[in-house]
Structure formats: structure tokens, C-alpha cells
Design a protein around this motif. Structure first.
Motif, PDB file in Angstrom:
ATOM      1  N   CYS A   2      52.414   7.466  -3.835  1.00  0.00           N
ATOM      2  CA  CYS A   2      52.026   8.853  -3.583  1.00  0.00           C
ATOM      3  C   CYS A   2      50.616   8.828  -3.012  1.00  0.00           C
ATOM      4  CB  CYS A   2      52.082   9.664  -4.874  1.00  0.00           C
ATOM      5  SG  CYS A   2      51.609  11.375  -4.624  1.00  0.00           S
ATOM      6  N   LEU A   3      50.447   9.319  -1.798  1.00  0.00           N
ATOM      7  CA  LEU A   3      49.166   9.326  -1.127  1.00  0.00           C
ATOM      8  C   LEU A   3      48.663  10.767  -1.095  1.00  0.00           C
ATOM      9  CD1 LEU A   3      47.095   7.667   0.470  1.00  0.00           C
ATOM     10  CD2 LEU A   3      48.450   8.114   2.505  1.00  0.00           C
ATOM     11  N   VAL A   4      47.492  11.004  -1.674  1.00  0.00           N
ATOM     12  CA  VAL A   4      46.919  12.342  -1.724  1.00  0.00           C
ATOM     13  C   VAL A   4      45.731  12.391  -0.776  1.00  0.00           C
ATOM     14  CG1 VAL A   4      45.869  14.102  -3.193  1.00  0.00           C
ATOM     15  CG2 VAL A   4      47.625  12.583  -4.133  1.00  0.00           C
ATOM     16  N   VAL A   5      45.803  13.265   0.231  1.00  0.00           N
ATOM     17  CA  VAL A   5      44.713  13.434   1.192  1.00  0.00           C
ATOM     18  C   VAL A   5      44.395  14.914   1.298  1.00  0.00           C
ATOM     19  CG1 VAL A   5      45.199  11.351   2.546  1.00  0.00           C
ATOM     20  CG2 VAL A   5      46.331  13.455   3.135  1.00  0.00           C
ATOM     21  N   PRO A   6      43.109  15.273   1.398  1.00  0.00           N
ATOM     22  CA  PRO A   6      42.754  16.692   1.459  1.00  0.00           C
ATOM     23  C   PRO A   6      43.303  17.390   2.703  1.00  0.00           C
ATOM     24  CG  PRO A   6      40.791  15.333   1.149  1.00  0.00           C
ATOM     25  CD  PRO A   6      41.931  14.409   1.369  1.00  0.00           C
ATOM     26  N   GLU A   7      43.270  16.691   3.862  1.00  0.00           N
ATOM     27  CA  GLU A   7      43.707  17.328   5.099  1.00  0.00           C
ATOM     28  C   GLU A   7      44.194  16.250   6.062  1.00  0.00           C
ATOM     29  OE1 GLU A   7      41.926  20.165   8.667  1.00  0.00           O
ATOM     30  OE2 GLU A   7      40.729  19.766   6.899  1.00  0.00           O
ATOM     31  N   VAL A   8      45.257  16.559   6.772  1.00  0.00           N
ATOM     32  CA  VAL A   8      45.739  15.688   7.841  1.00  0.00           C
ATOM     33  C   VAL A   8      45.381  16.405   9.140  1.00  0.00           C
ATOM     34  CG1 VAL A   8      47.713  14.523   8.879  1.00  0.00           C
ATOM     35  CG2 VAL A   8      47.617  14.816   6.410  1.00  0.00           C
ATOM     36  N   ALA A   9      44.317  15.932   9.801  1.00  0.00           N
ATOM     37  CA  ALA A   9      43.822  16.576  11.015  1.00  0.00           C
ATOM     38  C   ALA A   9      44.694  16.212  12.208  1.00  0.00           C
ATOM     39  CB  ALA A   9      42.378  16.151  11.269  1.00  0.00           C
ATOM     40  N   GLY A  13      48.330  12.049  11.822  1.00  0.00           N
ATOM     41  CA  GLY A  13      49.659  11.750  11.284  1.00  0.00           C
ATOM     42  C   GLY A  13      50.193  10.421  11.791  1.00  0.00           C
ATOM     43  N   GLU A  14      50.136  10.208  13.104  1.00  0.00           N
ATOM     44  CA  GLU A  14      50.636   8.966  13.680  1.00  0.00           C
ATOM     45  C   GLU A  14      49.788   7.780  13.238  1.00  0.00           C
ATOM     46  OE1 GLU A  14      51.005   9.476  17.884  1.00  0.00           O
ATOM     47  OE2 GLU A  14      52.505  11.055  17.674  1.00  0.00           O
ATOM     48  N   ALA A  15      48.472   7.965  13.178  1.00  0.00           N
ATOM     49  CA  ALA A  15      47.585   6.876  12.737  1.00  0.00           C
ATOM     50  C   ALA A  15      47.879   6.501  11.288  1.00  0.00           C
ATOM     51  CB  ALA A  15      46.127   7.290  12.902  1.00  0.00           C
ATOM     52  N   LEU A  16      48.129   7.482  10.460  1.00  0.00           N
ATOM     53  CA  LEU A  16      48.447   7.231   9.056  1.00  0.00           C
ATOM     54  C   LEU A  16      49.756   6.447   8.926  1.00  0.00           C
ATOM     55  CD1 LEU A  16      47.780   7.711   6.076  1.00  0.00           C
ATOM     56  CD2 LEU A  16      48.913   9.910   6.241  1.00  0.00           C
ATOM     57  N   ALA A  25      53.827  -0.449   3.305  1.00  0.00           N
ATOM     58  CA  ALA A  25      54.190   0.661   2.416  1.00  0.00           C
ATOM     59  C   ALA A  25      55.427   1.345   2.984  1.00  0.00           C
ATOM     60  CB  ALA A  25      53.030   1.648   2.296  1.00  0.00           C
ATOM     61  N   HIS A  26      56.552   1.236   2.260  1.00  0.00           N
ATOM     62  CA  HIS A  26      57.805   1.778   2.767  1.00  0.00           C
ATOM     63  C   HIS A  26      58.213   3.069   2.082  1.00  0.00           C
ATOM     64  CE1 HIS A  26      58.349  -1.896   4.995  1.00  0.00           C
ATOM     65  NE2 HIS A  26      58.094  -2.577   3.900  1.00  0.00           N
ATOM     66  N   ARG A  27      57.915   3.215   0.807  1.00  0.00           N
ATOM     67  CA  ARG A  27      58.322   4.416   0.063  1.00  0.00           C
ATOM     68  C   ARG A  27      57.072   5.243  -0.221  1.00  0.00           C
ATOM     69  NH1 ARG A  27      62.943   3.370  -4.052  1.00  0.00           N
ATOM     70  NH2 ARG A  27      61.661   4.863  -5.125  1.00  0.00           N
ATOM     71  N   VAL A  28      56.767   6.160   0.666  1.00  0.00           N
ATOM     72  CA  VAL A  28      55.520   6.918   0.586  1.00  0.00           C
ATOM     73  C   VAL A  28      55.810   8.413   0.663  1.00  0.00           C
ATOM     74  CG1 VAL A  28      53.272   7.320   1.660  1.00  0.00           C
ATOM     75  CG2 VAL A  28      54.252   5.031   1.683  1.00  0.00           C
ATOM     76  N   VAL A  29      55.124   9.166  -0.185  1.00  0.00           N
ATOM     77  CA  VAL A  29      55.111  10.623  -0.111  1.00  0.00           C
ATOM     78  C   VAL A  29      53.657  11.018   0.064  1.00  0.00           C
ATOM     79  CG1 VAL A  29      55.499  12.773  -1.360  1.00  0.00           C
ATOM     80  CG2 VAL A  29      57.142  10.918  -1.571  1.00  0.00           C
ATOM     81  N   VAL A  30      53.374  11.872   1.032  1.00  0.00           N
ATOM     82  CA  VAL A  30      52.015  12.329   1.298  1.00  0.00           C
ATOM     83  C   VAL A  30      51.867  13.751   0.769  1.00  0.00           C
ATOM     84  CG1 VAL A  30      50.326  12.889   3.082  1.00  0.00           C
ATOM     85  CG2 VAL A  30      51.741  10.850   3.316  1.00  0.00           C
ATOM     86  N   LEU A  31      50.857  13.956  -0.042  1.00  0.00           N
ATOM     87  CA  LEU A  31      50.524  15.290  -0.549  1.00  0.00           C
ATOM     88  C   LEU A  31      49.196  15.695   0.081  1.00  0.00           C
ATOM     89  CD1 LEU A  31      51.271  14.630  -4.326  1.00  0.00           C
ATOM     90  CD2 LEU A  31      52.792  15.606  -2.624  1.00  0.00           C
ATOM     91  N   GLU A  38      52.801  19.679  13.692  1.00  0.00           N
ATOM     92  CA  GLU A  38      52.948  18.449  14.474  1.00  0.00           C
ATOM     93  C   GLU A  38      52.622  17.223  13.626  1.00  0.00           C
ATOM     94  OE1 GLU A  38      50.716  18.802  18.066  1.00  0.00           O
ATOM     95  OE2 GLU A  38      52.007  20.383  18.861  1.00  0.00           O
ATOM     96  N   GLU A  39      51.621  17.339  12.776  1.00  0.00           N
ATOM     97  CA  GLU A  39      51.245  16.203  11.931  1.00  0.00           C
ATOM     98  C   GLU A  39      52.316  15.933  10.873  1.00  0.00           C
ATOM     99  OE1 GLU A  39      48.850  14.325  13.038  1.00  0.00           O
ATOM    100  OE2 GLU A  39      48.740  15.892  14.545  1.00  0.00           O
ATOM    101  N   LEU A  40      52.862  16.986  10.280  1.00  0.00           N
ATOM    102  CA  LEU A  40      53.939  16.790   9.302  1.00  0.00           C
ATOM    103  C   LEU A  40      55.169  16.181   9.978  1.00  0.00           C
ATOM    104  CD1 LEU A  40      53.687  20.064   7.192  1.00  0.00           C
ATOM    105  CD2 LEU A  40      53.065  17.752   6.503  1.00  0.00           C
TER     106      LEU A  40
END
Length: 139
Positions: A2-9, A13-16, A25-31, A38-40
Motif C-alpha cells: 500500500c503506497l500512500v502519497v499526498p498528491e499525484v501531480a 503516474g507513469e513515472a510512479l 512491486a507487483h501488487r500495489v494499491v496507491v492511496l 489522467e494520472e489515475l
């Protein structure tokens, strides 16, 4: 994971996704609190299991396929303590840190997470948080 980030500018998204793939990292959920459509879309099409944003900005005129599937069944009720544990886990804390914040041992936190896992039907820590967010149990 589980990756928690304040904002995805814009453009992050692609860089992440590239960085997560490089690290294996294959099983990831971003909060995240804020992210554009577009980023989502970039996160979800890049192979992440899920991406949950508290506030999605309307950056594109056309709708993008970023919907997270609704839970298949109604969720059993969680106790106040279980919700408190989940909130801290969603913040990225370990069992030990959750225990310190709530005045519990790490073993008791582990027991709470096991009980929550049985109730929600998954043993994946990130998926527990994702299910709780989708159900509106967490802010």
C-alpha cells in the motif's frame, strides 16, 4: 503493498508505475488525496491493483475508465477499534507503530488485523485498506 502519497501531480503516474516495476512491486494499491483522471488512468493501466483518490480533479472533458469495482457483498460491521487500526494502517504505519499510537501491543494489532481480514475476506493489507476506503469506512 500500500503506497500512500499526498498528491499525484501531472505526469507522475507513469513515472510512479515505471519505478514500481523497476523495484519488482507487483501488487500495489496507491492511496492519495489528490490526483487527476489522467494520472489515475496511468496508474491503473500500468498494472497497479488499485488507486484511490479522495478528490479527483476534472482535468479532461471525456470520461476515463478509472472506476474501482464496487464490493460484491455488503460489509460486516467493524468495531470502533478495528476502524482505528485500519486508519493507522492506511497511513502506512507498521503494527508496532499502530500499537504505540493506540496503546496496544503489536501482537494485539496483529489480532485486530486478522479479525478484520476474516470479516472483509482478504489477508492482503493493502486490499483491506482499499476495501475500507471504497466502503466509506475511512476518510
Amino acid at each position: 503493498m500500500c503506497l500512500v502519497v499526498p498528491e499525484v501531480a501531472d505526469g507522475d503516474g507513469e513515472a510512479l508505475v515505471r519505478n514500481l516495476r523497476r523495484r519488482g512491486a507487483h501488487r500495489v494499491v496507491v492511496l492519495t488525496r489528490r490526483a487527476g483522471r489522467e494520472e489515475l488512468t496511468a496508474l491503473l493501466t500500468g498494472g497497479l491493483r488499485g488507486a484511490i483518490a479522495g478528490m479527483v480533479e476534472q482535468t479532461v472533458a471525456r470520461p476515463a475508465p478509472v472506476a474501482v469495482p464496487a464490493p460484491r457483498r455488503s460489509l460486516p460491521e467493524l468495531t470502533t477499534r478495528e476502524i482505528s487500526v485500519l486508519e493507522l494502517v492506511a497511513g502506512g504505519r507498521s503494527n508496532r507503530l499502530v500499537g504505540e499510537a493506540l496503546g496496544l501491543s503489536a501482537l494485539t494489532v496483529k489480532s485486530h488485523l486478522a479479525r478484520i481480514s476474516r470479516k472483509l475476506g482478504t489477508g492482503d493489507r493493502a486490499e483491506l485498506v482499499a476495501i475500507a476506503f471504497r466502503a466509506g469506512l475511512l476518510d
